[in-house]
Scaffold this active site. Structure first.
Site, PDB file in Angstrom:
ATOM      1  N   ARG A  84      -0.117  -8.928  13.789  1.00 27.10           N
ATOM      2  CA  ARG A  84      -0.695  -7.885  12.921  1.00 27.10           C
ATOM      3  C   ARG A  84      -1.624  -8.492  11.869  1.00 27.10           C
ATOM      4  O   ARG A  84      -2.653  -7.909  11.536  1.00 27.10           O
ATOM      5  CB  ARG A  84       0.421  -7.063  12.258  1.00 27.10           C
ATOM      6  CG  ARG A  84       1.036  -6.071  13.239  1.00 27.10           C
ATOM      7  CD  ARG A  84       2.376  -5.551  12.775  1.00 27.10           C
ATOM      8  NE  ARG A  84       2.311  -4.893  11.489  1.00 27.10           N
ATOM      9  CZ  ARG A  84       3.375  -4.709  10.698  1.00 27.10           C
ATOM     10  NH1 ARG A  84       4.557  -5.162  11.049  1.00 27.10           N
ATOM     11  NH2 ARG A  84       3.233  -4.083   9.554  1.00 27.10           N
TER      12      ARG A  84
ATOM     13  N   LYS B 202       0.834  -1.218   0.000  1.00 25.13           N
ATOM     14  CA  LYS B 202       0.000   0.000   0.000  1.00 25.13           C
ATOM     15  C   LYS B 202       0.867   1.267   0.000  1.00 25.13           C
ATOM     16  O   LYS B 202       0.621   2.184  -0.769  1.00 25.13           O
ATOM     17  CB  LYS B 202      -0.938   0.026   1.225  1.00 25.13           C
ATOM     18  CG  LYS B 202      -1.900  -1.142   1.305  1.00 25.13           C
ATOM     19  CD  LYS B 202      -2.801  -1.053   2.534  1.00 25.13           C
ATOM     20  CE  LYS B 202      -2.052  -1.104   3.851  1.00 25.13           C
ATOM     21  NZ  LYS B 202      -1.298  -2.349   4.103  1.00 25.13           N
TER      22      LYS B 202
ATOM     23  N   ARG C 263      11.859  -2.063  10.744  1.00 27.97           N
ATOM     24  CA  ARG C 263      10.910  -1.675  11.782  1.00 27.97           C
ATOM     25  C   ARG C 263      10.829  -2.752  12.852  1.00 27.97           C
ATOM     26  O   ARG C 263      10.792  -3.930  12.554  1.00 27.97           O
ATOM     27  CB  ARG C 263       9.516  -1.451  11.158  1.00 27.97           C
ATOM     28  CG  ARG C 263       9.383  -0.101  10.485  1.00 27.97           C
ATOM     29  CD  ARG C 263       8.158   0.016   9.609  1.00 27.97           C
ATOM     30  NE  ARG C 263       6.949  -0.564  10.190  1.00 27.97           N
ATOM     31  CZ  ARG C 263       5.781  -0.621   9.556  1.00 27.97           C
ATOM     32  NH1 ARG C 263       5.671  -0.120   8.328  1.00 27.97           N
ATOM     33  NH2 ARG C 263       4.737  -1.159  10.130  1.00 27.97           N
TER      34      ARG C 263
ATOM     35  N   ARG D  13      -9.038   1.518   9.352  1.00 28.89           N
ATOM     36  CA  ARG D  13      -8.717   0.115   9.588  1.00 28.89           C
ATOM     37  C   ARG D  13      -9.810  -0.586  10.382  1.00 28.89           C
ATOM     38  O   ARG D  13      -9.702  -1.788  10.628  1.00 28.89           O
ATOM     39  CB  ARG D  13      -7.416   0.042  10.407  1.00 28.89           C
ATOM     40  CG  ARG D  13      -6.177  -0.443   9.642  1.00 28.89           C
ATOM     41  CD  ARG D  13      -5.012  -0.342  10.610  1.00 28.89           C
ATOM     42  NE  ARG D  13      -3.850  -1.087  10.307  1.00 28.89           N
ATOM     43  CZ  ARG D  13      -2.789  -0.650   9.614  1.00 28.89           C
ATOM     44  NH1 ARG D  13      -2.817   0.525   9.054  1.00 28.89           N
ATOM     45  NH2 ARG D  13      -1.729  -1.393   9.490  1.00 28.89           N
TER      46      ARG D  13
ATOM     47  N   ARG E  89      11.614  -5.861   4.304  1.00 26.61           N
ATOM     48  CA  ARG E  89      11.383  -4.406   4.173  1.00 26.61           C
ATOM     49  C   ARG E  89      12.439  -3.599   4.926  1.00 26.61           C
ATOM     50  O   ARG E  89      12.745  -3.882   6.073  1.00 26.61           O
ATOM     51  CB  ARG E  89       9.992  -4.067   4.718  1.00 26.61           C
ATOM     52  CG  ARG E  89       9.744  -2.568   4.860  1.00 26.61           C
ATOM     53  CD  ARG E  89       8.281  -2.210   4.909  1.00 26.61           C
ATOM     54  NE  ARG E  89       7.557  -2.797   6.017  1.00 26.61           N
ATOM     55  CZ  ARG E  89       6.225  -2.731   6.145  1.00 26.61           C
ATOM     56  NH1 ARG E  89       5.497  -2.125   5.229  1.00 26.61           N
ATOM     57  NH2 ARG E  89       5.635  -3.292   7.175  1.00 26.61           N
TER      58      ARG E  89
HETATM   59  P1  ADP Z   1       1.718  -1.725   7.489  1.00 29.72           P
HETATM   60  O1  ADP Z   1       2.027  -0.718   6.405  1.00 29.72           O
HETATM   61  O2  ADP Z   1       2.760  -2.795   7.515  1.00 29.72           O
HETATM   62  O3  ADP Z   1       0.331  -2.252   7.402  1.00 29.72           O
HETATM   63  P2  ADP Z   1       1.462   0.569   9.165  1.00 29.72           P
HETATM   64  O4  ADP Z   1       2.681   1.392   9.028  1.00 29.72           O
HETATM   65  O5  ADP Z   1       0.264   0.952   8.373  1.00 29.72           O
HETATM   66  O6  ADP Z   1       1.851  -0.941   8.852  1.00 29.72           O
HETATM   67  O7  ADP Z   1       0.997   0.488  10.664  1.00 29.72           O
HETATM   68  C1  ADP Z   1       1.901   0.162  11.708  1.00 29.72           C
HETATM   69  C2  ADP Z   1       1.126   0.094  13.018  1.00 29.72           C
HETATM   70  O8  ADP Z   1       0.572   1.383  13.322  1.00 29.72           O
HETATM   71  C3  ADP Z   1      -0.065  -0.852  13.034  1.00 29.72           C
HETATM   72  O9  ADP Z   1       0.304  -2.194  13.328  1.00 29.72           O
HETATM   73  C4  ADP Z   1      -0.908  -0.236  14.155  1.00 29.72           C
HETATM   74  O10 ADP Z   1      -0.382  -0.548  15.418  1.00 29.72           O
HETATM   75  C5  ADP Z   1      -0.697   1.256  13.933  1.00 29.72           C
HETATM   76  N1  ADP Z   1      -1.735   1.807  13.029  1.00 29.72           N
HETATM   77  C6  ADP Z   1      -1.543   2.286  11.772  1.00 29.72           C
HETATM   78  N2  ADP Z   1      -2.701   2.723  11.244  1.00 29.72           N
HETATM   79  C7  ADP Z   1      -3.662   2.505  12.182  1.00 29.72           C
HETATM   80  C8  ADP Z   1      -5.066   2.718  12.227  1.00 29.72           C
HETATM   81  N3  ADP Z   1      -5.731   3.242  11.199  1.00 29.72           N
HETATM   82  N4  ADP Z   1      -5.715   2.378  13.370  1.00 29.72           N
HETATM   83  C9  ADP Z   1      -5.064   1.874  14.421  1.00 29.72           C
HETATM   84  N5  ADP Z   1      -3.745   1.619  14.434  1.00 29.72           N
HETATM   85  C10 ADP Z   1      -3.035   1.938  13.337  1.00 29.72           C
HETATM   86  P1  ADP Z   2       2.329  -1.848   3.153  1.00 30.87           P
HETATM   87  O1  ADP Z   2       2.323  -0.331   3.146  1.00 30.87           O
HETATM   88  O2  ADP Z   2       1.082  -2.427   2.573  1.00 30.87           O
HETATM   89  O3  ADP Z   2       2.671  -2.393   4.496  1.00 30.87           O
HETATM   90  P2  ADP Z   2       4.845  -1.594   1.674  1.00 30.87           P
HETATM   91  O4  ADP Z   2       4.550  -0.688   0.527  1.00 30.87           O
HETATM   92  O5  ADP Z   2       5.599  -1.029   2.831  1.00 30.87           O
HETATM   93  O6  ADP Z   2       3.489  -2.322   2.160  1.00 30.87           O
HETATM   94  O7  ADP Z   2       5.608  -2.864   1.078  1.00 30.87           O
HETATM   95  C1  ADP Z   2       6.058  -3.922   1.928  1.00 30.87           C
HETATM   96  C2  ADP Z   2       7.387  -4.461   1.375  1.00 30.87           C
HETATM   97  O8  ADP Z   2       7.154  -5.124   0.125  1.00 30.87           O
HETATM   98  C3  ADP Z   2       8.433  -3.392   1.080  1.00 30.87           C
HETATM   99  O9  ADP Z   2       9.700  -3.935   1.373  1.00 30.87           O
HETATM  100  C4  ADP Z   2       8.281  -3.121  -0.420  1.00 30.87           C
HETATM  101  O10 ADP Z   2       9.519  -2.698  -1.012  1.00 30.87           O
HETATM  102  C5  ADP Z   2       7.875  -4.485  -0.943  1.00 30.87           C
HETATM  103  N1  ADP Z   2       6.931  -4.459  -2.065  1.00 30.87           N
HETATM  104  C6  ADP Z   2       5.878  -3.615  -2.249  1.00 30.87           C
HETATM  105  N2  ADP Z   2       5.188  -3.941  -3.362  1.00 30.87           N
HETATM  106  C7  ADP Z   2       5.813  -5.030  -3.887  1.00 30.87           C
HETATM  107  C8  ADP Z   2       5.576  -5.855  -5.054  1.00 30.87           C
HETATM  108  N3  ADP Z   2       4.543  -5.618  -5.864  1.00 30.87           N
HETATM  109  N4  ADP Z   2       6.420  -6.883  -5.269  1.00 30.87           N
HETATM  110  C9  ADP Z   2       7.441  -7.130  -4.420  1.00 30.87           C
HETATM  111  N5  ADP Z   2       7.727  -6.408  -3.317  1.00 30.87           N
HETATM  112  C10 ADP Z   2       6.916  -5.360  -3.053  1.00 30.87           C
END
Ligand code: ADP
Ligand code: ADP
Length: 219
Positions: free
Chosen positions: A173, A15, A162, A90, A129
């Site tokens: 998660r 995302k 992270r 979320r 990542r």
């Molecule tokens: P990812 O991109 O891997 O899904 P995020 O960076 O979006 O992770 O989120 C990291 C953490 O921040 C989540 O596991 C949660 O603890 C918190 N978080 C992020 N967005 C929300 C939300 N909309 N509501 C509640 N907690 C959130």
């Molecule tokens: P999210 O915000 O949903 O948690 P991220 O954009 O942070 O996801 O992506 C998670 C990991 O996967 C990062 O290390 C990113 O570089 C990698 N990634 C994202 N999209 C792709 C894809 N289409 N194919 C392979 N790796 C990807």
């Protein structure tokens, strides 16, 4: 009229990667709730201290705190033309709050791309990542490596893994996602706004599919 796009999908599906590309090409603000929390943690704000205790455990930060933080972000001038929301809402409570907030701006959620991929794929993405310390730019050690190990291509800041990307926390998660966020898929499907995107493809192909899914929704 402004355009608001909500990106849905499991942790690690891509995302943030897609939101950054789209925000650049469409000149929309990118609102990442995770980045906002991490910024608050780095700056040791009260909100950051409170949020950290939940984030470290892989749980969601309570709705009230999260909604307040997003409200403040949406009020900034760069959101006038619209925004890509990445990681918010979320929960159903957050989704209802978002509708109310956008109504205040005479806007609404226009389209909800739902990027999905099997659990093993997202776990593999999260475990490789690397995140940029300064601005949250996203890399993957295999799929999108930086030119120089440990250094961000864009702003030269340090790359780090992270704390909540370690495997034990990722399992929690994903469970939290299935329990609390999957209900939103049905919520947005019923509203007719959901568009499914196959996230199990290379970044460029996901970007193309995402763009064709949303291109008719710009106001
Ligand atoms: P990812 O991109 O891997 O899904 P995020 O960076 O979006 O992770 O989120 C990291 C953490 O921040 C989540 O596991 C949660 O603890 C918190 N978080 C992020 N967005 C929300 C939300 N909309 N509501 C509640 N907690 C959130
Ligand atoms: P999210 O915000 O949903 O948690 P991220 O954009 O942070 O996801 O992506 C998670 C990991 O996967 C990062 O290390 C990113 O570089 C990698 N990634 C994202 N999209 C792709 C894809 N289409 N194919 C392979 N790796 C990807």
């Amino acid at each position: 009229m402004a355009t608001f796009i909500v990106l849905l999908g499991p942790p690690g599906v891509g995302k943030g990667t897609q939101a950054k590309i789209l925000a650049n090409t469409k000149k929309l603000a990118h609102i990442s709730s995770g980045d906002l929390f991490r910024e608050n943690i780095k700056n040791q704000t009260e909100l950051g201290k409170h949020a950290k205790s939940f984030i470290d455990k892989g749980e969601l930060v309570p709705d009230g705190v999260t909604i307040g933080m997003i409200r403040e972000r949406l009020n900034r001038a760069d959101c006038k033309p619209g925004a890509i929301l990445d990681g918010f809402p979320r929960t159903p409570v957050q989704a209802v709050a978002l509708e109310k907030m956008l109504a205040e701006f005479k806007g609404q959620v226009n389209v909800v791309p739902y990027i999905s991929a099997p659990e093993a794929v997202v776990v593999g993405r999260i475990s490789g990542r690397w995140t940029c310390r300064l601005n949250g730019h996203i890399y993957h050690q295999m799929f999108n490596p930086p030119k120089q190990t440990g250094v961000c291509d864009i702003d030269s800041s340090e790359l780090y893994q992270r704390e909540d990307d370690k495997v034990e926390t990722v399992t929690i998660r994903i469970r939290v996602y299935l329990e609390q966020t999957i209900p939103l898929v049905e919520y947005y499907r019923k509203s007719g706004k959901l568009i499914e995107i196959n996230g199990e493809q290379a970044v460029e192909q996901v970007s193309k599919d995402l763009y064709s899914a949303i291109k008719n929704h710009f106001m």
